[in-house]
Design a protein around this motif. Structure first.
Motif, PDB file in Angstrom:
ATOM      1  N   MET A 114       0.828  -1.211   0.000  1.00  0.00           N
ATOM      2  CA  MET A 114       0.000   0.000   0.000  1.00  0.00           C
ATOM      3  C   MET A 114       0.861   1.260   0.000  1.00  0.00           C
ATOM      4  SD  MET A 114      -2.876  -1.097   2.780  1.00  0.00           S
ATOM      5  CE  MET A 114      -3.296  -2.834   2.922  1.00  0.00           C
ATOM      6  N   ALA A 115       1.909   1.261   0.812  1.00  0.00           N
ATOM      7  CA  ALA A 115       2.792   2.428   0.870  1.00  0.00           C
ATOM      8  C   ALA A 115       3.444   2.680  -0.482  1.00  0.00           C
ATOM      9  CB  ALA A 115       3.858   2.219   1.944  1.00  0.00           C
ATOM     10  N   ARG A 116       3.820   1.621  -1.178  1.00  0.00           N
ATOM     11  CA  ARG A 116       4.467   1.783  -2.481  1.00  0.00           C
ATOM     12  C   ARG A 116       3.460   2.177  -3.556  1.00  0.00           C
ATOM     13  NH1 ARG A 116       7.987  -3.221  -0.615  1.00  0.00           N
ATOM     14  NH2 ARG A 116       9.808  -2.063   0.159  1.00  0.00           N
ATOM     15  N   CYS A 117       2.216   1.728  -3.427  1.00  0.00           N
ATOM     16  CA  CYS A 117       1.178   2.194  -4.351  1.00  0.00           C
ATOM     17  C   CYS A 117       1.012   3.702  -4.229  1.00  0.00           C
ATOM     18  CB  CYS A 117      -0.158   1.496  -4.044  1.00  0.00           C
ATOM     19  SG  CYS A 117      -0.263  -0.217  -4.604  1.00  0.00           S
ATOM     20  N   ARG A 118       1.037   4.185  -3.010  1.00  0.00           N
ATOM     21  CA  ARG A 118       0.891   5.625  -2.799  1.00  0.00           C
ATOM     22  C   ARG A 118       2.038   6.400  -3.446  1.00  0.00           C
ATOM     23  NH1 ARG A 118      -1.263   5.095   3.496  1.00  0.00           N
ATOM     24  NH2 ARG A 118      -3.481   5.011   2.954  1.00  0.00           N
ATOM     25  N   MET A 119       3.230   5.842  -3.385  1.00  0.00           N
ATOM     26  CA  MET A 119       4.354   6.554  -3.986  1.00  0.00           C
ATOM     27  C   MET A 119       4.296   6.510  -5.511  1.00  0.00           C
ATOM     28  SD  MET A 119       6.514   8.621  -2.941  1.00  0.00           S
ATOM     29  CE  MET A 119       6.172   8.278  -1.221  1.00  0.00           C
ATOM     30  N   ILE A 120       3.742   5.445  -6.086  1.00  0.00           N
ATOM     31  CA  ILE A 120       3.512   5.411  -7.535  1.00  0.00           C
ATOM     32  C   ILE A 120       2.623   6.585  -7.935  1.00  0.00           C
ATOM     33  CG2 ILE A 120       2.297   4.178  -9.379  1.00  0.00           C
ATOM     34  CD1 ILE A 120       3.228   1.557  -8.074  1.00  0.00           C
ATOM     35  N   VAL A 121       1.572   6.798  -7.156  1.00  0.00           N
ATOM     36  CA  VAL A 121       0.639   7.884  -7.451  1.00  0.00           C
ATOM     37  C   VAL A 121       1.346   9.235  -7.373  1.00  0.00           C
ATOM     38  CG1 VAL A 121      -1.420   9.101  -6.631  1.00  0.00           C
ATOM     39  CG2 VAL A 121      -1.386   6.591  -6.680  1.00  0.00           C
ATOM     40  N   LEU A 122       2.106   9.458  -6.301  1.00  0.00           N
ATOM     41  CA  LEU A 122       2.765  10.756  -6.134  1.00  0.00           C
ATOM     42  C   LEU A 122       3.751  11.043  -7.259  1.00  0.00           C
ATOM     43  CD1 LEU A 122       3.492  11.027  -2.295  1.00  0.00           C
ATOM     44  CD2 LEU A 122       1.652  12.085  -3.627  1.00  0.00           C
ATOM     45  N   TYR A 123       4.551  10.049  -7.627  1.00  0.00           N
ATOM     46  CA  TYR A 123       5.537  10.305  -8.672  1.00  0.00           C
ATOM     47  C   TYR A 123       4.883  10.483 -10.038  1.00  0.00           C
ATOM     48  CZ  TYR A 123       9.815  10.184  -6.021  1.00  0.00           C
ATOM     49  OH  TYR A 123      10.833  10.526  -5.159  1.00  0.00           O
ATOM     50  N   ASP A 124       3.760   9.809 -10.278  1.00  0.00           N
ATOM     51  CA  ASP A 124       3.059  10.036 -11.535  1.00  0.00           C
ATOM     52  C   ASP A 124       2.450  11.435 -11.568  1.00  0.00           C
ATOM     53  OD1 ASP A 124       1.826   9.143 -14.105  1.00  0.00           O
ATOM     54  OD2 ASP A 124      -0.001   9.521 -12.960  1.00  0.00           O
ATOM     55  N   LEU A 125       1.802  11.839 -10.479  1.00  0.00           N
ATOM     56  CA  LEU A 125       1.195  13.167 -10.441  1.00  0.00           C
ATOM     57  C   LEU A 125       2.243  14.276 -10.454  1.00  0.00           C
ATOM     58  CD1 LEU A 125      -1.787  12.736  -7.952  1.00  0.00           C
ATOM     59  CD2 LEU A 125      -1.845  12.848 -10.451  1.00  0.00           C
ATOM     60  N   SER A 126       3.447  13.962  -9.988  1.00  0.00           N
ATOM     61  CA  SER A 126       4.497  14.977 -10.018  1.00  0.00           C
ATOM     62  C   SER A 126       4.838  15.372 -11.455  1.00  0.00           C
ATOM     63  CB  SER A 126       5.755  14.476  -9.297  1.00  0.00           C
ATOM     64  OG  SER A 126       6.453  13.515 -10.068  1.00  0.00           O
ATOM     65  N   VAL A 127       4.663  14.437 -12.387  1.00  0.00           N
ATOM     66  CA  VAL A 127       4.908  14.760 -13.801  1.00  0.00           C
ATOM     67  C   VAL A 127       3.813  15.696 -14.309  1.00  0.00           C
ATOM     68  CG1 VAL A 127       5.162  13.816 -16.118  1.00  0.00           C
ATOM     69  CG2 VAL A 127       6.060  12.547 -14.156  1.00  0.00           C
ATOM     70  N   GLU A 128       2.569  15.360 -13.987  1.00  0.00           N
ATOM     71  CA  GLU A 128       1.448  16.202 -14.407  1.00  0.00           C
ATOM     72  C   GLU A 128       1.532  17.585 -13.762  1.00  0.00           C
ATOM     73  OE1 GLU A 128      -3.229  16.510 -13.249  1.00  0.00           O
ATOM     74  OE2 GLU A 128      -2.473  14.507 -13.748  1.00  0.00           O
ATOM     75  N   TRP A 129       1.875  17.621 -12.480  1.00  0.00           N
ATOM     76  CA  TRP A 129       1.912  18.874 -11.712  1.00  0.00           C
ATOM     77  C   TRP A 129       3.194  19.654 -11.967  1.00  0.00           C
ATOM     78  CZ3 TRP A 129      -1.472  21.748  -9.212  1.00  0.00           C
ATOM     79  CH2 TRP A 129      -1.051  22.656  -8.231  1.00  0.00           C
ATOM     80  N   LYS A 130       4.183  18.980 -12.523  1.00  0.00           N
ATOM     81  CA  LYS A 130       5.504  19.572 -12.754  1.00  0.00           C
ATOM     82  C   LYS A 130       6.123  20.057 -11.441  1.00  0.00           C
ATOM     83  CE  LYS A 130       4.697  20.947 -17.562  1.00  0.00           C
ATOM     84  NZ  LYS A 130       3.393  20.267 -17.697  1.00  0.00           N
ATOM     85  N   GLY A 131       6.084  19.175 -10.463  1.00  0.00           N
ATOM     86  CA  GLY A 131       6.651  19.500  -9.156  1.00  0.00           C
ATOM     87  C   GLY A 131       7.424  18.333  -8.578  1.00  0.00           C
ATOM     88  N   LEU A 132       8.298  18.617  -7.638  1.00  0.00           N
ATOM     89  CA  LEU A 132       9.083  17.578  -6.977  1.00  0.00           C
ATOM     90  C   LEU A 132       8.281  16.941  -5.852  1.00  0.00           C
ATOM     91  CD1 LEU A 132      12.751  18.914  -6.598  1.00  0.00           C
ATOM     92  CD2 LEU A 132      11.852  17.257  -8.231  1.00  0.00           C
ATOM     93  N   VAL A 133       8.510  15.650  -5.634  1.00  0.00           N
ATOM     94  CA  VAL A 133       7.886  14.949  -4.512  1.00  0.00           C
ATOM     95  C   VAL A 133       8.668  15.274  -3.245  1.00  0.00           C
ATOM     96  CG1 VAL A 133       7.344  12.700  -3.505  1.00  0.00           C
ATOM     97  CG2 VAL A 133       7.039  13.075  -5.973  1.00  0.00           C
ATOM     98  N   VAL A 134       7.975  15.805  -2.253  1.00  0.00           N
ATOM     99  CA  VAL A 134       8.608  16.199  -0.994  1.00  0.00           C
ATOM    100  C   VAL A 134       8.250  15.171   0.077  1.00  0.00           C
ATOM    101  CG1 VAL A 134       8.808  18.013   0.747  1.00  0.00           C
ATOM    102  CG2 VAL A 134       8.512  18.615  -1.658  1.00  0.00           C
ATOM    103  N   GLY A 135       9.261  14.728   0.831  1.00  0.00           N
ATOM    104  CA  GLY A 135       9.082  13.660   1.805  1.00  0.00           C
ATOM    105  C   GLY A 135       8.516  14.125   3.130  1.00  0.00           C
ATOM    106  N   THR A 136       7.963  13.165   3.881  1.00  0.00           N
ATOM    107  CA  THR A 136       7.297  13.486   5.142  1.00  0.00           C
ATOM    108  C   THR A 136       7.729  12.577   6.290  1.00  0.00           C
ATOM    109  OG1 THR A 136       5.403  12.053   4.603  1.00  0.00           O
ATOM    110  CG2 THR A 136       5.264  14.361   3.919  1.00  0.00           C
ATOM    111  N   SER A 137       8.876  11.913   6.179  1.00  0.00           N
ATOM    112  CA  SER A 137       9.348  11.045   7.258  1.00  0.00           C
ATOM    113  C   SER A 137      10.199  11.846   8.238  1.00  0.00           C
ATOM    114  CB  SER A 137      10.184   9.887   6.692  1.00  0.00           C
ATOM    115  OG  SER A 137       9.374   9.005   5.940  1.00  0.00           O
TER     116      SER A 137
END
Length: 263
Positions: A114-137
């Motif tokens: 599930m955690a990796r599915c969420r990261m697939i979504v973020l990295y795909d949307l980062s292309v559409e949004w033209k933004g970097l994925v920022v971490g939260t750990s």
């Protein structure tokens, strides 16, 4: 005064500057992050909004079918307070497709998927949004290995990775994170009734205090016991710190030439 206390206005200034400089150096002006309704992602969203302007931040809600509805409510409360854009992407279909096909029943494996599915979504949307994925750990989770490699630990940059959980709450209060987020028990929200401290078997407050002595002050077992920590707790946390660090670093590349990519 708690020895872990920080000076929130100064830390805010440093982290806002970090985000501005690092995104600019990478050629970006926009950020994408998952907003779970928890305090860590809330703080990162607040920092990104302060650094880049709320119009340049996309907060993504990614519930699974067993997620607590309150989590989405808190994420929307945060987004409304900050004025950032949001997107909701259900991960149930993509996660269950794999889990069912391969008959995955183990709780840890299911959570990692599930955690990796969420990261697939973020990295795909980062292309559409033209933004970097920022971490939260945060620092406590990273040191304890309480994260999923290429899941919640994945990001282009992380502004809160050197803040213990106690410091996360301090800075979040300073930055006006909504009270319902601050007051609830931390949870990855992958399973019904799941809490971080329940899974870890100890409180973040106790972990922060011990980690400060072990990591920041470099105290040995004898010194830690003399300081009032139980031997069992010291050894339990030490075992987590001694675990192979591959989940906390980029993949190690075998060096064959003078100019290896990672060295």
């Amino acid at each position: 005064m708690n020895p872990l206390d920080i000076h929130p206005p100064l830390v805010e200034q440093l982290l806002v500057q970090f985000l501005r400089e690092e995104l600019a150096s990478a050629g970006f002006s926009r950020a994408v992050l998952g907003i779970s309704g928890g305090v860590d992602s809330a703080l990162v969203a607040a920092l990104c909004a302060r650094a880049l302007g709320p119009e340049n931040v996309l907060g993504v809600m990614m519930p699974y079918r067993t997620s607590n509805p309150d989590s989405e409510g808190h994420a929307r409360l945060l987004a409304s307070a900050l004025g950032i854009a949001t997107r909701k992407v259900e991960i149930t279909g993509m996660a269950d497709g794999y889990l069912a096909a391969h008959k995955v029943e183990d709780r840890m494996r299911r959570g990692n998927v599930m955690a990796r599915c969420r990261m697939i979504v973020l990295y795909d949307l980062s292309v559409e949004w033209k933004g970097l994925v920022v971490g939260t750990s945060n620092k406590t989770e990273i040191l304890l290995g309480y994260s999923t490699q290429w899941g919640d630990s994945a990001s282009a940059l992380n502004p809160i990775g050197d803040l213990y959980k106690h410091q996360i709450y301090q800075l979040s209060r300073h930055m006006g994170v909504p009270a319902p987020i601050l007051d609830k028990a931390p949870s990855a929200d992958l399973f019904e009734g799941q809490t971080d401290e329940g899974e870890l078997g100890f409180s973040y407050a106790d972990a922060d205090r011990l980690l400060r002595h072990m990591v920041d002050l470099r105290m040995g077992e004898g010194e830690l016991v003399a300081a009032g920590f139980s031997v069992d707790f010291v050894r339990r946390i030490a075992a987590r710190l001694a675990a192979p660090p591959f989940t906390r670093v980029m993949p190690l590349i075998a060096k064959l030439s003078q100019r290896t990519v990672s060295q």
